[in-house]
Every structure is written in C-alpha cells, then in structure tokens.
Design a protein around this motif. Sequence first.
Motif, short mmCIF file in Angstrom:
data_model
loop_
_atom_site.label_atom_id
_atom_site.label_comp_id
_atom_site.label_asym_id
_atom_site.label_seq_id
_atom_site.Cartn_x
_atom_site.Cartn_y
_atom_site.Cartn_z
N GLY A 344 0.81 -1.21 0.00
CA GLY A 344 0.00 0.00 0.00
C GLY A 344 0.84 1.26 0.00
O GLY A 344 0.48 2.26 -0.61
N GLY A 345 1.99 1.21 0.69
CA GLY A 345 2.89 2.35 0.71
C GLY A 345 3.43 2.66 -0.68
O GLY A 345 3.56 3.82 -1.07
N ILE A 346 3.74 1.61 -1.43
CA ILE A 346 4.21 1.78 -2.82
C ILE A 346 3.09 2.37 -3.68
O ILE A 346 3.30 3.32 -4.44
CB ILE A 346 4.70 0.44 -3.39
CG1 ILE A 346 5.93 -0.06 -2.60
CG2 ILE A 346 5.05 0.58 -4.88
CD1 ILE A 346 6.39 -1.44 -3.00
N LEU A 347 1.88 1.80 -3.54
CA LEU A 347 0.75 2.29 -4.32
C LEU A 347 0.38 3.72 -3.92
O LEU A 347 -0.09 4.51 -4.75
CB LEU A 347 -0.45 1.35 -4.13
CG LEU A 347 -0.27 -0.07 -4.68
CD1 LEU A 347 -1.45 -0.94 -4.28
CD2 LEU A 347 -0.13 -0.03 -6.20
N TRP A 348 0.56 4.03 -2.64
CA TRP A 348 0.29 5.38 -2.14
C TRP A 348 1.15 6.41 -2.89
O TRP A 348 0.69 7.50 -3.21
CB TRP A 348 0.59 5.43 -0.65
CG TRP A 348 0.43 6.77 0.01
CD1 TRP A 348 1.32 7.82 -0.01
CD2 TRP A 348 -0.67 7.22 0.81
NE1 TRP A 348 0.85 8.87 0.73
CE2 TRP A 348 -0.38 8.54 1.23
CE3 TRP A 348 -1.87 6.62 1.20
CZ2 TRP A 348 -1.24 9.27 2.03
CZ3 TRP A 348 -2.72 7.36 2.00
CH2 TRP A 348 -2.42 8.67 2.41
N MET A 349 2.39 6.03 -3.17
CA MET A 349 3.29 6.94 -3.86
C MET A 349 2.84 7.16 -5.31
O MET A 349 3.16 8.18 -5.92
CB MET A 349 4.72 6.38 -3.85
CG MET A 349 5.27 6.10 -2.45
SD MET A 349 5.32 7.54 -1.37
CE MET A 349 6.72 8.43 -2.07
N VAL A 350 2.08 6.21 -5.87
CA VAL A 350 1.51 6.36 -7.22
C VAL A 350 0.25 7.22 -7.15
O VAL A 350 0.10 8.20 -7.89
CB VAL A 350 1.19 4.98 -7.83
CG1 VAL A 350 0.54 5.15 -9.21
CG2 VAL A 350 2.46 4.15 -7.93
N ASP A 351 -0.68 6.81 -6.27
CA ASP A 351 -1.94 7.54 -6.08
C ASP A 351 -2.53 7.10 -4.75
O ASP A 351 -2.79 5.91 -4.55
CB ASP A 351 -2.91 7.25 -7.22
CG ASP A 351 -4.15 8.14 -7.19
OD1 ASP A 351 -4.54 8.59 -6.09
OD2 ASP A 351 -4.74 8.38 -8.25
N ARG A 352 -2.74 8.04 -3.85
CA ARG A 352 -3.22 7.68 -2.51
C ARG A 352 -4.63 7.09 -2.52
O ARG A 352 -5.06 6.51 -1.52
CB ARG A 352 -3.17 8.90 -1.59
CG ARG A 352 -4.05 10.06 -1.98
CD ARG A 352 -4.17 11.09 -0.86
NE ARG A 352 -2.91 11.71 -0.52
CZ ARG A 352 -2.46 12.87 -1.01
NH1 ARG A 352 -3.20 13.52 -1.90
NH2 ARG A 352 -1.33 13.39 -0.62
N LYS A 353 -5.34 7.19 -3.63
CA LYS A 353 -6.68 6.59 -3.70
C LYS A 353 -6.62 5.06 -3.75
O LYS A 353 -7.54 4.37 -3.29
CB LYS A 353 -7.42 7.09 -4.96
CG LYS A 353 -7.75 8.56 -5.00
CD LYS A 353 -8.55 8.87 -6.26
CE LYS A 353 -8.90 10.35 -6.37
NZ LYS A 353 -7.69 11.15 -6.66
#
Length: 384
Positions: A344-353
Amino acid sequence: MIRENRRDMFVFLLLLNLAVYISFQSWSTIFNNFAVEKASLDGFYMGLTQSIREIPGFLSLLVILAIVVLPEHKLAVVSLIVLGFGIAVTGFLPSTTGVIISTLIMSFGFHFFETVNQSLTLQYFNKLETPLVLSRLRSVAAGGNIAAGVLVIILLKFMEYKYIFLVTGLLAVAAGIYCLKLNPIDSSLPAQKKKLQLKAKYWLYYALTFLSGARRQVFTAFSVFLMVEKFGFSTKEIAYLFIINNMTNFFFNPVIGKMVNKYGERRLLSIEYTTLTMVFIGYAFTDSKLLVALLYIIDNLVYSFVISIRTFYQKIAEPEDFANGSAMGFTINHIAAVFIPFAGGILWMVDRKIPFLIAALLAFLSLVLAQFIPSELRKHQKQQ
C-alpha cells in the motif's frame, strides 16, 4: 448477566484491556506525528513500518507453543509488560531503524495479548455471555482510549514525544506487574489443544478473518496518515478526534453484544461490510477535512461489529479448539497484514486513492461471504 463464578476472569480481563488500550492509544495518538516530524518517515517507510508491525500478528500461532510452558492468563500479563516496554523506548529511537525496532517489540506484546484475550473470553463465557463480554471489553478499551487522549493532550503541554512514550509505556509495565499476582483461572474447564491445526469445517471463519485483517490494515496504516499528510491534522487535532471517536464507541459498544444476540452474526456483519465499502470509497475521493474525520468515526463504529466473527466461531467450534482457533485466526488475520501496508505504501506513492479502493473491494467480498453464515445459529443459540 455474567455468572458469579466467572466474575474474577471478567474483572481480570477488564483490568488488562484498560491498561493495554490506555498505553496503545497513547502510542497511536502521537506515533504518526512522531514518525513524520522526528524520524522523517515518508509514505513508503510508513507502509514498511506498518508491515513489519504486523509480523507478530502473523506469528500469533506461537501462542499455542507458549501456553505449553506458561498459563494463558500469565501469558496475557507478560504480553502487556512487553507492550509497555516497546512503547516506553519508542521516543528514544528517532530513526527509521529505531521506529521499526520499538514498533516490533510493542507489537509482539499487543498481538499475543489480543490472541489470549480472545481465547480466555471464548473459554470462560457461554454463547449468550460472550457477545456481551466482548462488547463490554471493547467499551472499556474505548474508555481507556478516551483517558489516553486526555492524558496525551495534557502531557503535550509539558513534555516532548519521547517522554510521553516513556510515561505511558511504564504505566502498562506497572499494571502488568500488579496483575501478575492475580489468579482468576478455573481448572475445571476443558483443556485446550496445544497444537497448531487448521480444520476445514472452520473455513468461513478463516476467510472472514483473513479479509477483515487485510481490510483493517489499510485503515490502520493509511487513514490517520492521510489526515496528517493530505489534510495537515496536528497532534492535538488527532488527539481530539480520537477522544470523540472513543466516546462514541464507549457508549455504543455495550449495545452491540445485545444486537448480536438479538439479530445474529450474519445481519450485523452485512451492515458492517456494506458501510465499510462506502467508507473506503469516501476516503479515496474526499477533499473535506471534516468528512474524512467523520468517515474515521463511522469506520471505527461499524468495525466494532467484528466481534460477530468471534461469536460465530464460538458457536461452530469445539470447546477444546478455542485457543487453537484464536491463535490460527490471528495468524490468518495477519497474513495479508504483513504485505498490504508495504504494498500500500508503494501504491500510495503512485496515487493515494488506490489503497482505499482496494479496501472497498475487500469489504464487498466480505459482504458476499457473510451471506454463507447460517441463519439457524441465532435460533439454536436462543434454544440453549
């Protein structure tokens, strides 16, 4: 009503839960701000830390091995002491490595305590008492959280973060030392199986537990982090939010046990999962500071229905399987928890949604599975 011969265990669990949640909530209230302001963690390292924090939850199955040499009630107390020590040293380790180490220690104490806490509750209280006891314990936890929020607000006026961690951690250690002398056990209860075992007949309990853990980790890792990073919540605002949230839970939780007994697990879990699907979609798209705070309160409120998974297990399980089922349940609950915060932290860096939309999908899958809970369970319970 709780039977007279079970009151010693009830009081014992009340004391432990109060101590655990005062210290844990104090830690939670200032941890995100401490991590950002003092340890300079970004979204990636926050996700990594949260993933590592859940490793002890994944290892909860070791509780079965621990109770071979240590009675469950003693293990609960030792777990409280370990939790307190981990919190006490947090502020003195203001780096990524230090945060990870202190968090890992605290987490071992917290997750082992929760495992034994559930096991003892299922063993000592019957199927009508258990929903009431679990909901009262959650209410006590909310009361402890309120006390923690007030305590943190007061201490912030006089202390740095590290000393607040120290004071609240040592409170847990002191409470644990006191509880070591208590002996609420009943030797006439069925002996628990002290081996690790998955049983096919418990598949629905395992599945609901797995999805609950996966979904909850998105909330734990990123809901407050969203408030701090996107909306700029201060430590004091977070503390006030926690107080309001826990006041709501303090008054509402005792009602949940009665709702489980009246309406059954399937109906309550369906309400929870429907609501959470909408809540996580709200987290993903809201730009309102007020709305995100309201979503946080609603999220915690309906999550209290999670006791229905535990009471469902009690109704389908053999009495000697309660300790094993609790340990396996916590391990399964944390399988996804080990990697979801990191991913989730990696995906957060792409888009927090993205993490919140994944959680919405998990909530919907849980809703589908909840429909497999037999409606006959409530009828059977009333006949006992």
